[in-house]
Design a protein around this motif. Structure first.
Motif, PDB file in Angstrom:
ATOM      1  N   MET A   1       0.846  -1.180   0.000  1.00 53.91           N
ATOM      2  CA  MET A   1       0.000   0.000   0.000  1.00 53.91           C
ATOM      3  C   MET A   1       0.888   1.238   0.000  1.00 53.91           C
ATOM      4  SD  MET A   1      -3.463   0.436   0.249  1.00 53.91           S
ATOM      5  CE  MET A   1      -4.113  -0.850   1.305  1.00 53.91           C
ATOM      6  N   SER A   2       0.612   2.199  -0.891  1.00 60.32           N
ATOM      7  CA  SER A   2       1.398   3.421  -0.993  1.00 60.32           C
ATOM      8  C   SER A   2       0.468   4.581  -1.302  1.00 60.32           C
ATOM      9  CB  SER A   2       2.457   3.274  -2.092  1.00 60.32           C
ATOM     10  OG  SER A   2       3.159   4.478  -2.264  1.00 60.32           O
ATOM     11  N   ASP A   3       0.562   5.666  -0.490  1.00 61.27           N
ATOM     12  CA  ASP A   3      -0.295   6.838  -0.681  1.00 61.27           C
ATOM     13  C   ASP A   3      -1.769   6.440  -0.700  1.00 61.27           C
ATOM     14  OD1 ASP A   3       1.963   8.479  -0.923  1.00 61.27           O
ATOM     15  OD2 ASP A   3       2.138   8.022  -3.052  1.00 61.27           O
ATOM     16  N   GLY A   4      -2.129   5.473   0.130  1.00 66.80           N
ATOM     17  CA  GLY A   4      -3.512   5.036   0.217  1.00 66.80           C
ATOM     18  C   GLY A   4      -3.973   4.148  -0.919  1.00 66.80           C
ATOM     19  N   ARG A   5      -3.059   3.765  -1.801  1.00 70.22           N
ATOM     20  CA  ARG A   5      -3.425   2.936  -2.949  1.00 70.22           C
ATOM     21  C   ARG A   5      -2.799   1.548  -2.828  1.00 70.22           C
ATOM     22  NH1 ARG A   5      -5.400   5.778  -7.294  1.00 70.22           N
ATOM     23  NH2 ARG A   5      -4.737   4.133  -8.731  1.00 70.22           N
ATOM     24  N   MET A   6      -3.505   0.538  -3.368  1.00 69.61           N
ATOM     25  CA  MET A   6      -2.964  -0.813  -3.379  1.00 69.61           C
ATOM     26  C   MET A   6      -1.788  -0.897  -4.338  1.00 69.61           C
ATOM     27  SD  MET A   6      -6.153  -3.487  -3.444  1.00 69.61           S
ATOM     28  CE  MET A   6      -6.692  -2.925  -5.051  1.00 69.61           C
ATOM     29  N   LEU A   7      -0.909  -1.826  -4.062  1.00 69.17           N
ATOM     30  CA  LEU A   7       0.184  -2.121  -4.978  1.00 69.17           C
ATOM     31  C   LEU A   7      -0.393  -2.610  -6.303  1.00 69.17           C
ATOM     32  CD1 LEU A   7       3.287  -2.471  -5.351  1.00 69.17           C
ATOM     33  CD2 LEU A   7       3.006  -4.808  -4.469  1.00 69.17           C
ATOM     34  N   PHE A   8       0.015  -1.983  -7.409  1.00 68.00           N
ATOM     35  CA  PHE A   8      -0.480  -2.326  -8.748  1.00 68.00           C
ATOM     36  C   PHE A   8      -2.012  -2.281  -8.809  1.00 68.00           C
ATOM     37  CE2 PHE A   8       3.616  -4.801  -8.635  1.00 68.00           C
ATOM     38  CZ  PHE A   8       4.280  -4.042  -9.584  1.00 68.00           C
ATOM     39  N   GLU A   9      -2.597  -1.262  -8.219  1.00 74.10           N
ATOM     40  CA  GLU A   9      -4.056  -1.184  -8.145  1.00 74.10           C
ATOM     41  C   GLU A   9      -4.710  -1.179  -9.531  1.00 74.10           C
ATOM     42  OE1 GLU A   9      -7.601   1.679  -6.313  1.00 74.10           O
ATOM     43  OE2 GLU A   9      -5.523   1.940  -5.673  1.00 74.10           O
ATOM     44  N   ARG A  10      -4.218  -0.356 -10.448  1.00 75.78           N
ATOM     45  CA  ARG A  10      -4.821  -0.266 -11.781  1.00 75.78           C
ATOM     46  C   ARG A  10      -4.727  -1.601 -12.510  1.00 75.78           C
ATOM     47  NH1 ARG A  10      -3.282   0.947 -17.140  1.00 75.78           N
ATOM     48  NH2 ARG A  10      -1.088   1.102 -16.548  1.00 75.78           N
ATOM     49  N   GLU A  11      -3.566  -2.229 -12.429  1.00 79.98           N
ATOM     50  CA  GLU A  11      -3.367  -3.510 -13.105  1.00 79.98           C
ATOM     51  C   GLU A  11      -4.274  -4.599 -12.529  1.00 79.98           C
ATOM     52  OE1 GLU A  11       0.486  -1.208 -13.492  1.00 79.98           O
ATOM     53  OE2 GLU A  11      -1.038  -1.560 -11.956  1.00 79.98           O
ATOM     54  N   ARG A  12      -4.440  -4.604 -11.219  1.00 80.19           N
ATOM     55  CA  ARG A  12      -5.261  -5.631 -10.581  1.00 80.19           C
ATOM     56  C   ARG A  12      -6.751  -5.419 -10.866  1.00 80.19           C
ATOM     57  NH1 ARG A  12      -2.800  -5.273  -4.677  1.00 80.19           N
ATOM     58  NH2 ARG A  12      -4.220  -7.015  -4.165  1.00 80.19           N
ATOM     59  N   GLN A  13      -7.175  -4.147 -10.935  1.00 79.67           N
ATOM     60  CA  GLN A  13      -8.563  -3.879 -11.292  1.00 79.67           C
ATOM     61  C   GLN A  13      -8.837  -4.310 -12.726  1.00 79.67           C
ATOM     62  OE1 GLN A  13     -11.265  -2.646  -9.338  1.00 79.67           O
ATOM     63  NE2 GLN A  13     -12.207  -3.562 -11.166  1.00 79.67           N
ATOM     64  N   ASP A  14      -7.863  -4.067 -13.595  1.00 83.84           N
ATOM     65  CA  ASP A  14      -8.012  -4.483 -14.993  1.00 83.84           C
ATOM     66  C   ASP A  14      -8.130  -5.998 -15.082  1.00 83.84           C
ATOM     67  OD1 ASP A  14      -7.441  -4.930 -17.888  1.00 83.84           O
ATOM     68  OD2 ASP A  14      -7.039  -2.786 -17.849  1.00 83.84           O
ATOM     69  N   MET A  15      -7.306  -6.708 -14.321  1.00 89.73           N
ATOM     70  CA  MET A  15      -7.377  -8.167 -14.323  1.00 89.73           C
ATOM     71  C   MET A  15      -8.732  -8.654 -13.804  1.00 89.73           C
ATOM     72  SD  MET A  15      -5.932 -11.105 -14.982  1.00 89.73           S
ATOM     73  CE  MET A  15      -4.185 -11.508 -14.744  1.00 89.73           C
ATOM     74  N   ALA A  16      -9.247  -8.028 -12.756  1.00 91.31           N
ATOM     75  CA  ALA A  16     -10.552  -8.414 -12.226  1.00 91.31           C
ATOM     76  C   ALA A  16     -11.635  -8.228 -13.284  1.00 91.31           C
ATOM     77  CB  ALA A  16     -10.881  -7.587 -10.984  1.00 91.31           C
ATOM     78  N   ASP A  17     -11.527  -7.151 -14.054  1.00 94.09           N
ATOM     79  CA  ASP A  17     -12.490  -6.905 -15.137  1.00 94.09           C
ATOM     80  C   ASP A  17     -12.374  -7.982 -16.216  1.00 94.09           C
ATOM     81  OD1 ASP A  17     -13.290  -4.619 -13.801  1.00 94.09           O
ATOM     82  OD2 ASP A  17     -12.078  -3.260 -15.030  1.00 94.09           O
ATOM     83  N   ILE A  18     -11.150  -8.391 -16.538  1.00 95.55           N
ATOM     84  CA  ILE A  18     -10.918  -9.436 -17.546  1.00 95.55           C
ATOM     85  C   ILE A  18     -11.520 -10.759 -17.085  1.00 95.55           C
ATOM     86  CG2 ILE A  18      -9.116 -10.885 -18.571  1.00 95.55           C
ATOM     87  CD1 ILE A  18      -7.416  -8.329 -18.803  1.00 95.55           C
ATOM     88  N   VAL A  19     -11.313 -11.111 -15.826  1.00103.62           N
ATOM     89  CA  VAL A  19     -11.875 -12.351 -15.274  1.00103.62           C
ATOM     90  C   VAL A  19     -13.396 -12.359 -15.430  1.00103.62           C
ATOM     91  CG1 VAL A  19     -12.251 -13.701 -13.181  1.00103.62           C
ATOM     92  CG2 VAL A  19     -10.000 -12.711 -13.634  1.00103.62           C
ATOM     93  N   ARG A  20     -14.017 -11.244 -15.067  1.00100.41           N
ATOM     94  CA  ARG A  20     -15.479 -11.147 -15.157  1.00100.41           C
ATOM     95  C   ARG A  20     -15.948 -11.300 -16.602  1.00100.41           C
ATOM     96  NH1 ARG A  20     -15.653  -6.679 -12.881  1.00100.41           N
ATOM     97  NH2 ARG A  20     -15.565  -7.542 -10.789  1.00100.41           N
ATOM     98  N   LEU A  21     -15.237 -10.649 -17.524  1.00100.58           N
ATOM     99  CA  LEU A  21     -15.605 -10.729 -18.938  1.00100.58           C
ATOM    100  C   LEU A  21     -15.472 -12.151 -19.469  1.00100.58           C
ATOM    101  CD1 LEU A  21     -16.326  -9.287 -21.604  1.00100.58           C
ATOM    102  CD2 LEU A  21     -13.873  -8.948 -21.963  1.00100.58           C
ATOM    103  N   ILE A  22     -14.369 -12.810 -19.150  1.00 99.79           N
ATOM    104  CA  ILE A  22     -14.149 -14.171 -19.630  1.00 99.79           C
ATOM    105  C   ILE A  22     -15.219 -15.115 -19.093  1.00 99.79           C
ATOM    106  CG2 ILE A  22     -12.597 -16.173 -19.388  1.00 99.79           C
ATOM    107  CD1 ILE A  22     -10.248 -14.286 -19.769  1.00 99.79           C
TER     108      ILE A  22
END
Length: 249
Positions: free
Chosen positions: A1-22
C-alpha cells in the motif's frame, strides 16, 4: 500500500475486469482457469495473477484486492486476498522459457476444449487467428502438476515458438502466451486470442463435419483449400502459411 493505494491497483482492477468478462462470455467454466501477466516495480518483477477458486467459489466476480501480486522467483504472495493456485507451476515455467512472454492465460473455453480432448491439433482457418499459427495438443499430464509445467515449457523452448502462441492441454484446456509493450497489453492480447480462437474452434469442427458428410473435400482458409481430414488424422499442423493477415478490422 502506498499513498492510500494498493500495490499495482490499476493492473489488478483491470485483471478483475478481464476475469469477469471471460466468465460472462463463457470462455471458461467453474472447473477453473487462471490468468497472469508480468509487472515491474523498482527493478523487480512480479506476477499479477488470479487466485485459486476464482471460478468455482466466486463465479468470476473478483475485486482488485483478490488479484494476487506474486514474486516471480519465490512464488511468495506479496499482496492480495486469497490463495495461490497450484497452476503457478505452469505459469512460472512458461515465463522462464522466453523473456518475450509477458502474459499467460489458461482457460476452459468449450469449443477449444473439444479439440483439447480429441488429441488432435486444431485446424487454424480464420483470418483473425492466422498469426497464432499452428495449435498443437500437448501430451497429457495431470492439471496443476510439475509434469504439466515441464511438458509445456519444454515444448515452447524446444520448438522455439514465436509469441503469441496457443497450445491445447490434453483433456484440460487451452494455454495462450502473449507479449506486448508491458504485461497489461499482453494480457489483453491473450484475451483477444482466446475469443477469436474459440470462434475458430467451432468453425474448424464444422468444416471437419462437412468433410465427413461429403459436402466439402478439404479445409478452406482465405481463398485456398489447404488440407483435409487425412492430414488431421495424421496430426499435421493445418493453417494457411501462404497468406498472413494485414491486421484487425
Amino acid at each position: 500500500m502506498s499513498d492510500g493505494r494498493m500495490l499495482f491497483e490499476r493492473e489488478r482492477q483491470d485483471m478483475a475486469d478481464i476475469v469477469r468478462l471471460i466468465f460472462t462470455r463463457k470462455l471458461t467454466n467453474v472447473a477453473g482457469g487462471n490468468f497472469s501477466f508480468l509487472a515491474e516495480k523498482d527493478g523487480k518483477k512480479y506476477i499479477i495473477m488470479t487466485p485459486t477458486m476464482m471460478s468455482e467459489a466466486y463465479l468470476g466476480n473478483l475485486t482488485a484486492a483478490q488479484i494476487l501480486v506474486v514474486d516471480l522467483e519465490t512464488r511468495e504472495i506479496v499482496c492480495g486476498v486469497g490463495s495461490l493456485t497450484r497452476e503457478i507451476n505452469m505459469h512460472q515455467a512458461v515465463y522462464k522459457t522466453n523473456e518475450e512472454i509477458k502474459a499467460v492465460l489458461h482457460a476452459h473455453a468449450p469449443n477449444a476444449m473439444f479439440w483439447a480432448t480429441s488429441g488432435l491439433p486444431m485446424p487454424n482457418l480464420t483470418e483473425a487467428t492466422q498469426k497464432v499459427g499452428p495449435v498443437p495438443v500437448m501430451r497429457f499430464a495431470p492439471n496443476c502438476s510439475e509434469e504439466l509445467a515441464e511438458i509445456t515449457s519444454t515444448y515452447i523452448r524446444e520448438n522455439d515458438l514465436p509469441v503469441p502462441h496457443m497450445l491445447l492441454l490434453d483433456s484440460h484446456g487451452v494455454l495462450i502466451n502473449a507479449t506486448g509493450d508491458d504485461g497489461l497489453m499482453a494480457i489483453h492480447k491473450a484475451l483477444s486470442i482466446l475469443d477469436t480462437v474459440e470462434w475458430n474452434a467451432e468453425i474448424a469442427y464444422k468444416q471437419t463435419l462437412f468433410q465427413a458428410l461429403g459436402i466439402m473435400d478439404s479445409y478452406h482458409s482465405k481463398g485456398e483449400d489447404i488440407a483435409n481430414i487425412m492430414d488431421l488424422k495424421a496430426k499435421e499442423a493445418i493453417y494457411n502459411r501462404a497468406k498472413i493477415a494485414a491486421g484487425g478490422d
